[in-house]
Design a protein around this motif. Structure first.
Motif, PDB file in Angstrom:
ATOM      1  N   VAL A  39      -0.914  -8.894  -6.540  1.00 47.30           N
ATOM      2  CA  VAL A  39      -1.598  -8.219  -7.639  1.00 47.30           C
ATOM      3  C   VAL A  39      -2.964  -7.693  -7.195  1.00 47.30           C
ATOM      4  N   GLU A  40      -3.668  -8.493  -6.381  1.00 44.85           N
ATOM      5  CA  GLU A  40      -5.001  -8.093  -5.914  1.00 44.85           C
ATOM      6  C   GLU A  40      -4.949  -6.880  -4.994  1.00 44.85           C
ATOM      7  N   THR A  68      -1.400  -1.273  -4.409  1.00 42.02           N
ATOM      8  CA  THR A  68      -1.625  -0.034  -5.156  1.00 42.02           C
ATOM      9  C   THR A  68      -0.322   0.425  -5.800  1.00 42.02           C
ATOM     10  N   ARG A 111       2.131   3.286  -2.053  1.00 37.44           N
ATOM     11  CA  ARG A 111       2.186   4.075  -3.285  1.00 37.44           C
ATOM     12  C   ARG A 111       2.708   5.474  -2.968  1.00 37.44           C
ATOM     13  N   ARG A 167     -11.614  -4.605 -12.786  1.00 37.48           N
ATOM     14  CA  ARG A 167     -11.424  -5.905 -12.132  1.00 37.48           C
ATOM     15  C   ARG A 167     -11.265  -7.030 -13.157  1.00 37.48           C
ATOM     16  N   ASN A 222      -0.594 -13.696  -6.795  1.00 36.36           N
ATOM     17  CA  ASN A 222      -1.986 -13.260  -6.927  1.00 36.36           C
ATOM     18  C   ASN A 222      -2.388 -12.320  -5.812  1.00 36.36           C
ATOM     19  N   THR A 229      -7.191  -4.230 -10.575  1.00 35.34           N
ATOM     20  CA  THR A 229      -6.281  -5.375 -10.518  1.00 35.34           C
ATOM     21  C   THR A 229      -5.605  -5.566 -11.875  1.00 35.34           C
ATOM     22  N   VAL A 280       7.933   0.339  -7.450  1.00 35.59           N
ATOM     23  CA  VAL A 280       7.516  -0.911  -8.099  1.00 35.59           C
ATOM     24  C   VAL A 280       7.701  -2.047  -7.110  1.00 35.59           C
ATOM     25  N   LEU A 289      -0.024  -5.621 -26.933  1.00 38.07           N
ATOM     26  CA  LEU A 289      -0.326  -5.891 -25.533  1.00 38.07           C
ATOM     27  C   LEU A 289      -1.495  -6.858 -25.410  1.00 38.07           C
ATOM     28  N   PRO A 313       2.622  -0.266  -8.445  1.00 39.79           N
ATOM     29  CA  PRO A 313       2.695  -1.094  -9.656  1.00 39.79           C
ATOM     30  C   PRO A 313       3.506  -2.370  -9.420  1.00 39.79           C
ATOM     31  N   VAL A 314       3.025  -3.487  -9.971  1.00 42.79           N
ATOM     32  CA  VAL A 314       3.602  -4.805  -9.719  1.00 42.79           C
ATOM     33  C   VAL A 314       4.163  -5.386 -11.016  1.00 42.79           C
ATOM     34  N   ILE A 315       5.317  -6.038 -10.920  1.00 46.10           N
ATOM     35  CA  ILE A 315       5.769  -6.892 -12.024  1.00 46.10           C
ATOM     36  C   ILE A 315       5.629  -8.335 -11.562  1.00 46.10           C
ATOM     37  N   GLU A 316       4.726  -9.072 -12.235  1.00 42.44           N
ATOM     38  CA  GLU A 316       4.516 -10.479 -11.883  1.00 42.44           C
ATOM     39  C   GLU A 316       5.668 -11.322 -12.415  1.00 42.44           C
ATOM     40  N   GLN A 341       4.220 -10.983 -17.161  1.00 46.95           N
ATOM     41  CA  GLN A 341       3.209 -10.018 -17.552  1.00 46.95           C
ATOM     42  C   GLN A 341       3.710  -9.256 -18.768  1.00 46.95           C
ATOM     43  N   LYS A 342       2.840  -8.465 -19.360  1.00 43.97           N
ATOM     44  CA  LYS A 342       3.202  -7.821 -20.613  1.00 43.97           C
ATOM     45  C   LYS A 342       3.696  -6.395 -20.439  1.00 43.97           C
ATOM     46  N   LEU A 343       3.410  -5.794 -19.284  1.00 43.39           N
ATOM     47  CA  LEU A 343       3.767  -4.397 -19.100  1.00 43.39           C
ATOM     48  C   LEU A 343       5.190  -4.264 -18.558  1.00 43.39           C
ATOM     49  N   ARG A 362      -8.983  -8.552 -14.689  1.00 40.88           N
ATOM     50  CA  ARG A 362      -7.659  -9.142 -14.848  1.00 40.88           C
ATOM     51  C   ARG A 362      -7.783 -10.492 -15.558  1.00 40.88           C
ATOM     52  N   SER A 374       4.084  -4.831 -26.149  1.00 36.66           N
ATOM     53  CA  SER A 374       4.967  -5.571 -25.267  1.00 36.66           C
ATOM     54  C   SER A 374       6.022  -6.211 -26.177  1.00 36.66           C
ATOM     55  N   LEU A 386       6.819   2.925 -14.710  1.00 37.13           N
ATOM     56  CA  LEU A 386       6.821   1.578 -15.258  1.00 37.13           C
ATOM     57  C   LEU A 386       6.282   1.569 -16.688  1.00 37.13           C
ATOM     58  N   HIS A 387       6.918   0.802 -17.542  1.00 35.63           N
ATOM     59  CA  HIS A 387       6.504   0.526 -18.924  1.00 35.63           C
ATOM     60  C   HIS A 387       6.707   1.715 -19.855  1.00 35.63           C
ATOM     61  N   VAL A 397      -6.138   3.603 -10.018  1.00 34.39           N
ATOM     62  CA  VAL A 397      -4.943   2.998  -9.438  1.00 34.39           C
ATOM     63  C   VAL A 397      -5.297   2.237  -8.152  1.00 34.39           C
ATOM     64  N   GLU A 398      -6.185   2.810  -7.336  1.00 30.27           N
ATOM     65  CA  GLU A 398      -6.572   2.176  -6.069  1.00 30.27           C
ATOM     66  C   GLU A 398      -7.315   0.868  -6.291  1.00 30.27           C
ATOM     67  N   ARG A 443       0.828  -1.209   0.000  1.00 32.76           N
ATOM     68  CA  ARG A 443       0.000   0.000   0.000  1.00 32.76           C
ATOM     69  C   ARG A 443       0.867   1.265   0.000  1.00 32.76           C
ATOM     70  N   PRO A 498      -3.141  -4.109 -14.693  1.00 28.17           N
ATOM     71  CA  PRO A 498      -2.055  -3.121 -14.654  1.00 28.17           C
ATOM     72  C   PRO A 498      -2.488  -1.800 -15.286  1.00 28.17           C
TER      73      PRO A 498
END
Lengths: 427, 427
Positions: free
Chosen positions: A223-224, A227, A204, B202, A220, B227, A209, B125, A229-232, A398-400, B204, B413, B400-401, B223-224, A202, B229
């Motif tokens: 990602v859920e 807030t 942010r 949501r 998961n 799920t 990242v 993407l 940004p995540v790289i999976e 992930q793609k981003l 995803r 991507s 990011l990205h 952003v908040e 949280r 990206p």
């Protein structure tokens, strides 16, 4: 988000203090030269070796607690540190120092019609949060890659390795005090509770990242809830597709290597898809070779018709990332059916085709939407080291931002630098 | 997330149907050639012009409802479509067709020591969700940029433009039915409720990336809650820093251009920071020039000492993205104080320094952590068109990205294609 409990408040305050120091350190670290950062990495490597006994002692506490908790010997081995292991970790830090610095690289640049000089240059991301399970060597690897790329590392390892990680981060921070890199550039997230992960997710504005490294459940949940940004990273349900036009010897070798060379990693094969036209020749050979390696095959009815020891596959098997000597197997009627299977059940990590047909290879490469697509090669090659990146912080599925093995450039952002001589818009 | 209401369930079902079709269309669209995509874009442009009357009619309904709701004439003008405006929108689609196709570009590639041929190539993407306010022309612009880059567009415009957007998407989908691009490649999110945005956020696994375009409140809520990206765009609290060594004429021109050339856009300046050593010369000149353009200056005490009409700035002014003829102004004691102000209050969009000092320019560029840093140029140049990208889908203010103006390559991507001849790992 539920309200924090009364006990959680001091932990949150401790987190915010650490995150605030991390953000300040990021501003100091970002413009430092490669020479300064490399010198700091060598100082860290020296300190790890010099203070190896102290680190091993802290690790013994974690190992003893894990034993009491009935942890498997395999997991105990992953958790355990020794002087030779610490020397290997230090050697890896020196290897990171030897890699080129991505920061400052001009990605593109040109002079615009109005005379403005435009350059897009690589800059650090800032504060990188890394959430990981398992081995304490990740603590040092991740810190070194972040430092080299000008980023502050906020590390949140497994609670089972907390004492080891505290010792490792302590040694690294002490080492930095003798350098021009701020000691706050490497931070351990305070606390071992599940809440402490939430603070990171949280944060942010403080953390730029988050990179979760671990199983699907961890990734998961991040990602859920995040807030930031995540790289999976790292979930791999990889498939080998044996085309009608495959060289059967090659196909058997690639399948066995992809499945068994190291079954516990994300680029190991978990599924084999066989074109119906080659099933009579290929499947019996494949079953024999897999059997010899101790692999349990979970097959559809058509695969089961070739071997009595093939277990009936369920829907769950097509989704499974076994990370063990198990594989799901299915006969498909066409290359497009194989692609459809991968689209439905795959995790987008790595898929391989074995074929002598150029059109089949081209079509498979075009249609499969995964981070890596192999033609006549083992899935095991999707790896930063193998791809020549020198080191990797993880494999993005992930793609981003980043896809596939992530080296140092993937730990950077860019900014545009525009130099003029008084240019005005619309004038 | 709260449980959906009973009425929301059919809307959610409608959303999932549309998103499912979008995902299927993405698989068909991704491998299509540039020629096929460009032909489809020209067909769309033709159809928009041919059916302009129909679109204008739908738009008149939206405009009438907006008038009844007491919407300002400025917003009515943004909402309104006319035949000439639709012709301009169609011309922009043809311009997108003329841009190079980013898909298939080899970003890097080499032969590995074991003979594997490694290539990193650009791929779409997949499904791109775009949430936007205001003008219905974004519906067509975003759809065209997505189509060109091989992506399916899931569009969620302002509810006040729903009939206009429905007509525009209907015309585009009908046009695609005569081409090899699937009609489902352009989708409008069903419904106008706030819930319909949540479905998108949501989704995803169905939607690959979300690009919110609009004010800070919209972007923060996405952003908040998302799920999927997110790429944050478009919030700009841009600063002009006038260094001790500035050319005063140049500084006044750059400040006035940055503030007033088009005050309602994200790359307009909202803050001016003046080095104390030049304040006596610069501030009176700047106040006079800004006054002449009708700008209200919100200054600190030092700025206020130069002009009676300067309003006292509050903490909120330093954070403000006015988007109007207002500017916050502060005298700082050093370049580093200017940088610290920007780090605390800026949005990371664009900052400019005006200086004749090379060391000052170098230090400002190195320390300012924004998507674009200008030296002796107006902040107004941070723009995809100005940077030579041909078109932009937005200006990213995240790291990011994509960072800064996003053109077609930022809508892609990559994947790694690895071609071997039977290579096995560890053998």
């Amino acid at each position: 988000m539920s309200e924090p409990t009364a006990q959680a408040v001091p932990e949150r305050d401790a987190f915010l203090r650490v995150a605030g120091k991390a953000k300040e350190a990021a501003a100091v670290l970002a413009p430092l030269s490669r020479a300064t950062k490399d010198a700091a990495l060598h100082t860290i490597a020296d300190a790890l070796v010099a203070r190896a006994d102290e680190i091993v002692k802290a690790n013994e506490g974690d190992v003893a607690r894990a034993r009491e908790a009935g942890t498997s010997e395999y997991m105990i081995d992953r958790l355990s540190l020794s002087v030779p292991r610490i020397e290997a970790i230090a050697a890896a830090v020196r290897q990171v120092a030897a890699l080129p610095d991505p920061v400052g690289e001009t990605v593109r640049g040109n002079v615009l019609p109005n005379g403005l000089e435009l350059r897009q240059v690589r800059v650090p991301l800032g504060v990188v949060g890394i959430i990981y399970e398992g081995r304490p060597n990740v603590t040092v690897d991740a810190a070194a890659l972040c430092l080299k790329s000008g980023n502050v590392a906020m590390l949140r390892g497994s609670s089972s390795a907390f004492d080891s990680n505290t010792a490792l981060v302590g040694v690294m921070q002490d080492a930095l005090r003798g350098t021009r890199v701020p000691a706050d550039a490497i931070q351990l997230v305070p606390g071992t509770s599940r809440e402490s992960v939430k603070h990171l997710m949280r944060a942010r504005g403080l953390v730029d990242v988050l990179i979760p490294r671990g199983g699907a459940a961890l990734i998961n949940s991040v990602v859920e809830e995040s807030t930031v940004p995540v790289i999976e990273t790292g979930v791999g349900n990889c498939a080998v597709y044996v085309d009608a036009a495959a060289d059967v010897d090659l196909a058997v070798d690639i399948l066995v290597n992809s499945k068994t060379q190291r079954p516990s990693v994300c680029n190991a094969a978990e599924t084999v898809l066989v074109h119906a036209d080659i099933a009579d020749v290929f499947v019996p050979r494949a079953l024999e070779a897999l059997r010899a390696k101790g692999v349990t095959v979970h097959g559809d009815d058509r695969v089961r018709s070739y071997g009595e020891d093939v277990v009936a596959a369920t829907e769950d098997d097509w989704y499974a990332e076994y990370l063990s000597l198990d594989i799901a197997a299915r006969v498909v009627d066409s290359l497009d059916d194989a692609v459809a299977h991968i689209r439905t059940y795959g995790s987008g990590h790595t898929e391989a085709i074995v074929t002598t047909s150029q059109p089949a290879a081209k079509r498979f490469v075009a249609l499969v939407d995964s981070a890596a697509v192999m033609v006549n090669a083992s899935t095991r090659f999707t790896d930063g080291e193998e791809f020549g990146f020198g080191a990797e912080i993880g494999i993005s599925t992930q793609k981003l931002h980043a896809r596939g093995p992530m080296g140092l450039p993937e730990l950077t952002s860019t900014k545009y630098v525009v130099v003029g001589e008084g240019q005005l818009k619309g004038v």
